[in-house]
Design a protein around this motif. Structure first.
Motif, PDB file in Angstrom:
ATOM      1  N   ALA A 172      -6.275   3.752   2.086  1.00 39.41           N
ATOM      2  CA  ALA A 172      -5.927   2.394   1.679  1.00 39.41           C
ATOM      3  C   ALA A 172      -5.973   1.534   2.935  1.00 39.41           C
ATOM      4  O   ALA A 172      -5.239   1.793   3.891  1.00 39.41           O
ATOM      5  CB  ALA A 172      -4.548   2.351   1.038  1.00 39.41           C
ATOM      6  N   ILE A 195      -3.950  -5.892  -3.741  1.00 34.56           N
ATOM      7  CA  ILE A 195      -2.633  -5.253  -3.685  1.00 34.56           C
ATOM      8  C   ILE A 195      -1.671  -5.907  -4.670  1.00 34.56           C
ATOM      9  O   ILE A 195      -0.794  -5.245  -5.231  1.00 34.56           O
ATOM     10  CB  ILE A 195      -2.071  -5.321  -2.244  1.00 34.56           C
ATOM     11  CG1 ILE A 195      -2.952  -4.505  -1.298  1.00 34.56           C
ATOM     12  CG2 ILE A 195      -0.632  -4.814  -2.181  1.00 34.56           C
ATOM     13  CD1 ILE A 195      -2.580  -4.624   0.173  1.00 34.56           C
ATOM     14  N   GLN A 234       0.830  -1.204   0.000  1.00 32.43           N
ATOM     15  CA  GLN A 234       0.000   0.000   0.000  1.00 32.43           C
ATOM     16  C   GLN A 234       0.867   1.257   0.000  1.00 32.43           C
ATOM     17  O   GLN A 234       0.627   2.206  -0.760  1.00 32.43           O
ATOM     18  CB  GLN A 234      -0.903   0.001   1.231  1.00 32.43           C
ATOM     19  CG  GLN A 234      -1.978  -1.070   1.237  1.00 32.43           C
ATOM     20  CD  GLN A 234      -2.696  -1.139   2.583  1.00 32.43           C
ATOM     21  OE1 GLN A 234      -2.095  -1.002   3.646  1.00 32.43           O
ATOM     22  NE2 GLN A 234      -3.996  -1.359   2.544  1.00 32.43           N
TER      23      GLN A 234
END
Length: 230
Positions: free
Chosen positions: A159, A196, A100
């Motif tokens: 996020a 991700i 992230q």
């Protein structure tokens, strides 16, 4: 309460200023800093950093030139969205945090790193600043400040990696708040990191912009004017 609100405002203001400077650096230069960081990390984390950088350079780093009908030059390019909050559920693997963080940073955003492990967060901040990240591009904040940050009208996105219930709560918070329309980038599978780990994950952290340069004389393109003069 007022003191808390003031302290959050200072954090976000400083992060926004840092973001503008960081965003002016090229994708290549930001990726180079992060890739140097990858060499210092355990192999699994270094692979994640390089994966995010490679994808950003492939999918969002290039500028597309679009000549206009009257001679101006239009450049379509990608830019960071602003101040991003990075958070995870307690106990989530470091690969999620690193993925992230890297995606947000390589795309030109500044980050408010809001995780339970403040010692690890401070370590990450220190390592990246030593490698070239300017001060306040990464700001470590207490997990107890998460709600205040999410509700703040100046944060550009969140996020989050964790459970569905918290993800839904964050989505409702962002939908109900005033100010910027904020992006929620959520990962629910903490084992496989399917979101991700997607090649186009970086697209969640950018916005498209157009830069127009008018290089013609007053009145437009001389060739077009001549063609229309009879």
């Amino acid at each position: 309460m007022q003191q808390t609100a003031n302290s959050l405002q200072v954090l976000i203001d400083n992060s926004a200023v840092a973001m503008r400077g960081w965003n002016r650096i090229s994708f290549d230069d930001r990726a180079a800093i992060l890739q140097r960081w990858a060499k210092q990390l355990p192999m699994n984390l270094g692979i994640m950093v390089n994966f995010q950088c490679t994808n950003a350079l492939q999918y969002v780093a290039d500028t597309e030139l679009m000549p206009g009908p009257t001679g101006e030059t239009n450049a379509l390019y990608c830019s960071g969205r602003g101040v991003f909050i990075i958070s995870v559920q307690q106990g989530i693997t470091k690969e999620a945090i690193v993925g992230q963080l890297t995606a947000a940073l390589v795309c030109g955003n500044s980050v408010l790193l809001c995780i339970d492990d403040e010692h690890y967060a401070q370590q990450v901040k220190q390592e990246l600043e030593q490698l070239g990240c300017s001060a306040d591009v990464i700001t470590v904040v207490k997990i107890t400040q998460l709600n205040g940050l999410v509700n703040h009208p100046q944060t550009a996105g969140v996020a989050y990696c964790g459970d569905l219930q918290t993800t839904q709560h964050l989505a409702r918070q962002l939908a109900q708040r005033q100010g910027l329309l904020a992006q929620l980038v959520s990962e629910l599978d903490s084992e496989t990191l399917a979101v991700i780990g997607a090649q186009r994950y970086c697209l969640r952290f950018i916005t498209e912009r157009t830069r127009t340069i008018n290089i013609t004389a007053v009145g437009g393109n001389a060739t077009l004017l001549a063609l229309g003069s009879g």
